[in-house]
Design an enzyme around this catalytic site. Structure first.
Site, PDB file in Angstrom:
ATOM      1  N   SER A 197       0.831  -1.193   0.000  1.00  0.00           N
ATOM      2  CA  SER A 197       0.000   0.000   0.000  1.00  0.00           C
ATOM      3  C   SER A 197       0.869   1.249   0.000  1.00  0.00           C
ATOM      4  CB  SER A 197      -0.951  -0.047   1.197  1.00  0.00           C
ATOM      5  OG  SER A 197      -1.942   0.923   1.061  1.00  0.00           O
TER       6      SER A 197
ATOM      7  N   GLU B 120      -9.274  -3.479  -4.979  1.00  0.00           N
ATOM      8  CA  GLU B 120      -8.528  -2.491  -4.198  1.00  0.00           C
ATOM      9  C   GLU B 120      -9.413  -1.377  -3.652  1.00  0.00           C
ATOM     10  OE1 GLU B 120      -5.578  -2.614  -3.197  1.00  0.00           O
ATOM     11  OE2 GLU B 120      -4.389  -3.870  -4.535  1.00  0.00           O
TER      12      GLU B 120
ATOM     13  N   HIS C  96      -8.278  -4.555  -0.436  1.00  0.00           N
ATOM     14  CA  HIS C  96      -6.945  -4.011  -0.197  1.00  0.00           C
ATOM     15  C   HIS C  96      -6.344  -4.587   1.081  1.00  0.00           C
ATOM     16  CE1 HIS C  96      -3.834  -0.876  -0.470  1.00  0.00           C
ATOM     17  NE2 HIS C  96      -3.986  -0.691   0.834  1.00  0.00           N
TER      18      HIS C  96
END
Length: 547
Positions: free
Chosen positions: A232, A358, A469
């Site tokens: 991330s 995501e 995510h």
């Protein structure tokens, strides 16, 4: 949730028996004129909470990091240091989410706020976790965990000891290093640019990498075999470390591994002046002639409160981050995607991958948008805010229709449509920040350096969120197949080996993905050609109007 950067220093010796058994005596290491005493845990030795830079407190608050002076004396490094000051990650869960989805979301967010248990300004520390008994001359690898908005190197879900143990099990021992850096170090504004104190979190990371070059050999690591790794914001950090300084990496690393993050489309720090002004006002410094100096002098409680008053990643603003990297003309001289186009990239091997869904996590807090006009207004305000007219947004909405069968979580049909626009927003937000930049990066660099890419579709059964995510993090830490690929990449610069299926390099003419699936066929090679029209248009918009 935003976060991991890892540096890996690779092993030249592949015999577990050489350093596999724990010793009764506590492990020690000599750095300069100091003795550091750590702790053993099975086959792993841990040295925790080592300061790598001077504490950024007092007049050093909102200043570039300064190297730690030579060490003297004795250090008991058996506990993690405090995390850096950061926002509390609060989220408003929409009323119409199903009870099962609420259970999943609750597992991700806990009680919907997860402030760090122990945070402090004096936080620039790192942790070295290595196989027990490694001699200093062995020359092994390293890994690091943090994020722009939330995260800490002591996060129990990211146990570096498990990675080190797995590396021993498969005959590729590595050293794992996790570090803290200032999430508060992404303050934007013209004052920040003029003082050359932008992107301080990235500068902290760079200082930690310099520390590794100086000291990792004492732990048995090879400073010439460092791989930077992140998830991330950590992955975006990896990419920006590859882009800064004209692409010259100063010999600080030899490879990169990025999970859910590539060079993101961000604009000039001065464009986010309202964030700075609001922060200054909330800290009580609006009437100061030198607002930055005032911010250095106010109590830390005011700094924490002012940061919490700004939008978080789980606020309505979502991925239009208040606290994130910006073009400051110094560390980042241009929009990262333009730097990629200009060739300002370190030519090291890299892996860049994404989860399939995501954007779902970041679309819950704006799930109150239920009509086409509301979504159009939202996108115009946060994602294409500098466009002269609405034509671009209208075209984008044609490419990303409200039809739930085409939204995210992808491939779930009419399921998970918690509002009429939720899956559409999740698709757009996931693609503009994660998926499209990854493909852009790979297409520009795969002919110039060895590259690999993956797509994780595992977890599709998670209600409302799908393969959201961060669902690939356990794939690394849990000893799953992606973890083995990662360890081998760190060790040999090639992810392939005895476990898993052959993972082909990503090329412009053959953009192949290692695809992680649920069910009886866990791994498959697929083509990176999905949503091509949407990705291309999002990239075009991003280059014209970065976040």
């Amino acid at each position: 949730m935003f976060g991991i950067v890892a540096a890996a220093v690779t092993c030249l010796c592949h015999v577990q028996a050489s350093f596999g058994s724990p010793t009764i005596k506590a492990p020690t290491v000599q750095l300069d004129r100091a003795t550091f005493t750590g702790v053993n845990s099975g086959n792993v030795s841990q040295f925790l909470g080592i300061p790598y830079a001077q504490p950024p407190v007092g007049n050093l608050r909102f200043q570039q990091p300064l190297a730690h002076p030579p060490y003297h004396g004795y250090y008991n490094v058996t506990a993690f240091g405090p995390s850096c000051i950061q926002q509390s990650a609060a989220i408003s869960i929409p009323y119409n989410v199903s009870p099962i989805a609420l259970e999943v979301i609750g597992g991700v967010f806990g009680n919907t706020t997860n402030p760090p248990v122990n945070d402090d300004e004096d936080c620039l520390t790192l942790n070295v976790i290595k196989p027990t008994g490694v001699p200093a001359h062995t020359k092994l690898p390293v890994a690091v965990v943090r994020g722009f908005e939330t995260g800490q190197s002591s996060d129990p879900s990211t146990d570096g000891g498990a990675i080190v143990q797995r590396s021993l099990d498969i005959g590729h021992p590595i050293i794992y290093v996790s570090l803290n850096y200032r999430t508060l170090g992404f303050l934007p504004g013209k004052e920040v640019k003029e003082a050359r104190v932008g992107n301080l979190g990235l500068r902290d990371q760079r200082e930690a990498l310099r520390w590794l070059q100086k000291y990792i050999a004492a732990f048995g690591g090879d400073p010439k075999k460092v791989t930077i790794w992140g998830q991330s914001a950590g992955a975006i950090s990896v990419s920006l470390q590859m882009l800064t300084n004209g692409g010259h990496n100063e010999g600080l690393f030899r490879a990169g591994f990025m999970q859910s993050g590539s060079p993101a489309p961000v604009g000039p720090t001065t464009a986010s002046q309202p964030v700075y002004d609001a922060f200054v006002a909330n800290a009580g410094c609006s009437h100061s002639r030198d607002t930055l100096q005032c911010l250095r002098e106010v109590p830390v409680a005011k700094i924490r409160a002012a940061m919490n008053a700004s939008p978080s990643i789980f606020s309505f603003d979502s991925l239009d981050l208040a606290w994130g990297p910006r073009v400051d003309g110094d560390f980042l001289k241009d929009d990262p995607q333009k730097l990629v186009s200009q060739g300002s990239v370190s030519t090291v091997p890299f892996v860049s991958g994404d989860c399939d869904d995501e954007g779902t996590l970041f679309s819950l807090s704006n799930a109150n948008l239920t009509t086409d006009s509301e979504v159009q207004a939202y996108l115009s305000e946060f994602y294409v805010k500098n466009m002269a007219n609405a034509t671009e947004v209208e075209e984008l909405l044609k490419l990303y229709p409200s039809d739930p069968t085409q939204g995210s979580p992808f491939d779930t049909g009419l399921q998970d449509a918690i509002t009429p626009q939720y899956k559409r927003l999740a698709a757009i937000q996931g693609d503009i920040v994660f998926q499209a930049p990854r493909r852009f990066f790979l297409q520009h660099r795969s002919s110039k350096q060895p590259t690999w890419s993956y797509l994780s579709k595992r977890g599709k059964a998670n209600p409302a969120l799908g393969a959201y995510h961060g669902t690939d993090i356990p794939e690394i830490y849990g000893g799953a197949d992606l973890g083995d690929y990662f360890i081998r990449f760190v060790s040999t610069l090639n992810p392939n080996g005895k476990t898993g299926i052959p993972w082909p390099k990503y090329t412009h003419s053959s953009p192949q993905l290692l695809t992680l699936l649920d069910g009886s066929t866990p791994l498959l090679i697929t083509n990176d050609t999905y949503r091509a029209a949407g990705f291309n248009y999002l990239t075009q918009l991003s280059l014209e109007d970065p976040l």
